[in-house]
Structure formats: structure tokens, C-alpha cells
Design an enzyme around this catalytic site. Structure first.
Site, mmCIF file in Angstrom:
data_model
loop_
_atom_site.group_PDB
_atom_site.id
_atom_site.type_symbol
_atom_site.label_atom_id
_atom_site.label_comp_id
_atom_site.label_asym_id
_atom_site.label_seq_id
_atom_site.Cartn_x
_atom_site.Cartn_y
_atom_site.Cartn_z
ATOM 1 N N CYS A 109 0.861 -1.199 0.000
ATOM 2 C CA CYS A 109 0.000 0.000 0.000
ATOM 3 C C CYS A 109 0.888 1.237 0.000
ATOM 4 O O CYS A 109 1.530 1.533 -0.994
ATOM 5 C CB CYS A 109 -0.966 -0.022 1.180
ATOM 6 S SG CYS A 109 -0.192 -0.280 2.777
ATOM 7 N N CYS A 111 2.625 2.385 3.309
ATOM 8 C CA CYS A 111 3.149 2.571 4.664
ATOM 9 C C CYS A 111 4.376 3.475 4.603
ATOM 10 O O CYS A 111 5.270 3.268 3.775
ATOM 11 C CB CYS A 111 3.502 1.227 5.279
ATOM 12 S SG CYS A 111 2.057 0.163 5.534
#
Length: 202
Positions: A109, A111
Site C-alpha cells: 500500500c 506505509c
């Protein structure tokens, strides 16, 4: 992002214009408080951001004991400087050397260590960067304008929800007489991600 200059909307890029329009609709429906939104934006623009990470790097460059602590327990070392909070609960610092250059990514994603680097740049979240930097890091870095010697190994670190990384770039030459504050000014967000190097002093 100020809210009292609607006549400036035509100067916004398309993404900013969309954000402004969505914020306006939510505010008109009473779902958000624009003052609260401004406070959040101010926090990430001036209190939580790459200036924090730059201060950490500058201290590591000038304080060997701190640099050692940062290697062993980055979470505690960074927290000792007052930089704690969301998206920075568990940190690991990776140090660039002439033999190894480090790059961070989040392949799943986006992070990212907000407490020391602020909000992630758009390209960090893009599927292209997230997939390609793992497969062909040297080519991706070259697209950022960073060409490393062939004998410098490149290690890619994949951030997760549990662990985020901070790259400590190599200290530029010709900086021996600089103060920590001056050194921090040489540290860029890209150098702490690994897609760039620290600036060379003028």
C-alpha cells in the site's frame, strides 16, 4: 490549504481542485470543521514532516553515540528527540555507505513514517514505483536522476504496517564545519527514502 480564497481555485492542479471541492461539500453539509482541517494540514506541514527526519539524520552525522543508538533502536532514538506518533511507532534506520545504498518502498500500500517524513509523495504510493523499485531499483533511481556506481549494491526495504524505515544518507563532503541545523538543511525527503542523496553544500 486556506479556505478564504475561492478565486484562486482556478490556479489549483486537478487533484487539489478535487480536494477543495470535496472539502467544501463536506463543510456545507456540516460533516467537517474547516478549522480542524486547517489545523491538521498545519500539523503535517510544519510540525510533522521531513524537517524532523532531517534533524535525526543531522544528529546521527554529528553524534556517533546517537548514530549507534539509531542503528540499534531507531524507535527509541527518534522518540528521544520528541518525534513520535502515528505511523512512526516502530522504526528502523538503515545507513547508506559507499558499498550499499538503501531504498524504501511499501509494495502492498503506502506505509510511510509520517512522524519523521510527513505525508508521502504521490509517486511513493503509485503502483509503478511500488512494483518497479523492487524489480529494477537501479533503473528507477536513474529516473530520479540518481546514478550509482556499479559496485554499489542497492538494497530495497519493504515497509509494513508494523515497521517503517528511515534511510540515513551519507554525509556530504565539505561539511565538517557545519552546525546540526545547517546539516539538516542538506537532508531531503528523497534522500531519506533513498531516491536521492543529501544536498552538497553551496
Amino acid at each position: 490549504m486556506p479556505h478564504d480564497h475561492p478565486d484562486h481555485d482556478n490556479h489549483l492542479d486537478p487533484m487539489d481542485a478535487r480536494v477543495r471541492a470535496l472539502e467544501t461539500i463536506l463543510a456545507e453539509k456540516g460533516l467537517i470543521d474547516t478549522a480542524a482541517v486547517d489545523a491538521i494540514i498545519d500539523t503535517y506541514a510544519h510540525k510533522v514532516g521531513p524537517q524532523n527526519g532531517a534533524a535525526v539524520v543531522a544528529r546521527a552525522w554529528t553524534d556517533p553515540a546517537f548514530a549507534d543508538w539509531l542503528r540499534r533502536d531507531a524507535t527509541a532514538a527518534i522518540a528521544s528527540m520528541g518525534f513520535t506518533g502515528r505511523q512512526g511507532e516502530h522504526m528502523q534506520a538503515v545507513f547508506n555507505t559507499p558499498a550499499q545504498h538503501n531504498v524504501i518502498v511499501c509494495t502492498l500500500c503506502s506505509c510511510y513514517p509520517w512522524t519523521v517524513m510527513g505525508l508521502p509523495p504521490a509517486w511513493y504510493k503509485s503502483p509503478s514505483y511500488r512494483s518497479r523499485v523492487v524489480i529494477e531499483p537501479r533503473a528507477v533511481l536513474a529516473e530520479f536522476g540518481l546514478t550509482l556506481p556499479e559496485d554499489t549494491a542497492i538494497r530495497v526495504w519493504d515497509s509494513t504496517a508494523e515497521l517503517r524505515y528511515l534511510v540515513v544518507p551519507m554525509r556530504p563532503e565539505g561539511t565538517s564545519g557545519m552546525t546540526p541545523g545547517e546539516l539538516a538543511g542538506l537532508v531531503t525527503r528523497e534522500s531519506m527514502i533513498g531516491t536521492g542523496l543529501a544536498r552538497v553544500p553551496q
